[in-house]
Design an enzyme around this catalytic site. Sequence first.
Site, PDB file in Angstrom:
ATOM      1  N   PHE A 128      37.420 -24.663  -8.927  1.00 11.91           N
ATOM      2  CA  PHE A 128      36.890 -24.540 -10.286  1.00 11.91           C
ATOM      3  C   PHE A 128      37.772 -23.571 -11.051  1.00 11.91           C
ATOM      4  O   PHE A 128      37.964 -22.429 -10.637  1.00 11.91           O
ATOM      5  CB  PHE A 128      35.430 -24.059 -10.299  1.00 11.91           C
ATOM      6  CG  PHE A 128      34.859 -24.082 -11.691  1.00 11.91           C
ATOM      7  CD1 PHE A 128      34.377 -25.264 -12.248  1.00 11.91           C
ATOM      8  CD2 PHE A 128      34.851 -22.934 -12.483  1.00 11.91           C
ATOM      9  CE1 PHE A 128      33.879 -25.298 -13.550  1.00 11.91           C
ATOM     10  CE2 PHE A 128      34.352 -22.968 -13.782  1.00 11.91           C
ATOM     11  CZ  PHE A 128      33.865 -24.149 -14.316  1.00 11.91           C
ATOM     12  N   ASP A 213      43.488 -17.628  -8.577  1.00 14.12           N
ATOM     13  CA  ASP A 213      42.415 -17.549  -9.560  1.00 14.12           C
ATOM     14  C   ASP A 213      41.330 -16.666  -8.958  1.00 14.12           C
ATOM     15  O   ASP A 213      40.573 -17.078  -8.080  1.00 14.12           O
ATOM     16  CB  ASP A 213      41.878 -18.949  -9.884  1.00 14.12           C
ATOM     17  CG  ASP A 213      40.790 -18.897 -10.960  1.00 14.12           C
ATOM     18  OD1 ASP A 213      40.285 -17.797 -11.259  1.00 14.12           O
ATOM     19  OD2 ASP A 213      40.434 -19.973 -11.484  1.00 14.12           O
ATOM     20  N   LYS A 242      35.036 -12.945 -15.442  1.00 14.51           N
ATOM     21  CA  LYS A 242      33.669 -12.699 -14.969  1.00 14.51           C
ATOM     22  C   LYS A 242      33.307 -11.205 -14.870  1.00 14.51           C
ATOM     23  O   LYS A 242      32.981 -10.611 -15.885  1.00 14.51           O
ATOM     24  CB  LYS A 242      33.429 -13.430 -13.652  1.00 14.51           C
ATOM     25  CG  LYS A 242      33.296 -14.954 -13.854  1.00 14.51           C
ATOM     26  CD  LYS A 242      32.524 -15.647 -12.750  1.00 14.51           C
ATOM     27  CE  LYS A 242      32.142 -17.062 -13.146  1.00 14.51           C
ATOM     28  NZ  LYS A 242      33.149 -18.089 -12.840  1.00 14.51           N
TER      29      LYS A 242
END
Length: 401
Positions: A128, A213, A242
């Site tokens: 993702f 990532d 995040k």
Amino acid sequence: MQAVMETYKRLGIAPTSGKGSWLFDDEGNRYLDFIAGIATNSLGHAHPALVQAIQEQSEKLIHCSNLYEVPIQGEVAAMLTAATDFDRVFFCNSGTESVEAAMKLARKYAHANHGPHKHEILTFSKSFHGRTYGGLTATAQPALQSGFGPMLPGVVHAPFGDLEAANELVGPQTAAILVEPIQGEGGVHVAPEGFLEGLRELCDRHGALLIFDEVQTGAGRTGHLYAYQNTGVVPDVLTSAKGLGGGFPVGALLAKEEYAALGPGNHGSTFGGNPLAMAAVKAVLGVVTDPTFLEEVRFKGAVLKNALEKLAERVPGAEVRGEGLLVGFDLGDPDLAREVFEHCLKEGVLVNLMGGTTIRLAPPLTVTRTEVRAALDTFRGGVYAAISAVEAATIPAAAVA
Ligand SMILES: *Cc1c(COP(=O)(O)O)cnc(C)c1O
């Protein structure tokens, strides 16, 4: 909510305030938050240092264009580079934007140093990387891409963990390999032994950049500031978002000096690195770069994981995955997982059900040991109730009579 586009399947709860690991709604309910805005409220809710930083900065200067010097950007970038193997930082506003920046940087670097033929980016199944076109193309999940084609050209996918498949796909055309050291959204899958090392070698052999990532795994989530720091593999480029702003929207691209290929006019963002976001990141980094704090994250993560592993022994096909305070409990069965999830929700413990069978736990990094034990009690109760419900349902009627 009538006027809001329905892009999310929402649970019927509506928290309006929070404190530490707890969320409160307007009807007097409280919830133990074991998902933390999907690994985003790294310092929990209303953390004094974060609140104060945002408050003070908002009184001084909220936004100031990148037309000018933004001194606090330099300060925060220096904090990030001092604590990692990277030398340069580009600030943006979200995870997907940090991935876009990484993909652009990789292509720019390859273009400038090798030519336009070298532009391919390899990513992995169940990954993702976000919802914008670059990130979505990199996200090798057909269900998420369906209906939005065509995707960006020059992005290829291999099965996660399959070094041989990656080897087949990487060549002189490869600009970068983009990989999550632990796949978060895909169900909390840790890269298998030797996989990241193998990708590092592939990149070195073909002059491609290795991009991690770490949007989900970064900012202390695994008990290390970044997960790569516990893998023995150093990527060339890293993305972060995040938990980096503790809930304030912010993203960052970190790169080694020699690969920091984005120059004036190549890339930018109106809000990127704005003073208010930087104040939030500075406050978060002030807490999560402390080795004692990270050690405590590892400790609480180990308590959580060990207890869940014990529990998993009682459930055939169950499995516990993850690192630090990013843990996936795969119950191996969608009905069982749904029951446990519903039990936790009913008991006021917020977790996240993903991929049908996996429950993701990602509490604030500031969660207390007592709160970890409390969540485990609820979790255990949920698993036992679910098992006995399943057993009752599968025992033939005659046996019961
Ligand atoms: C959440 C996530 C993203 C996307 O971040 P947004 O802020 O939602 O754009 C990208 N990569 C990973 C690994 C993520 O977990």
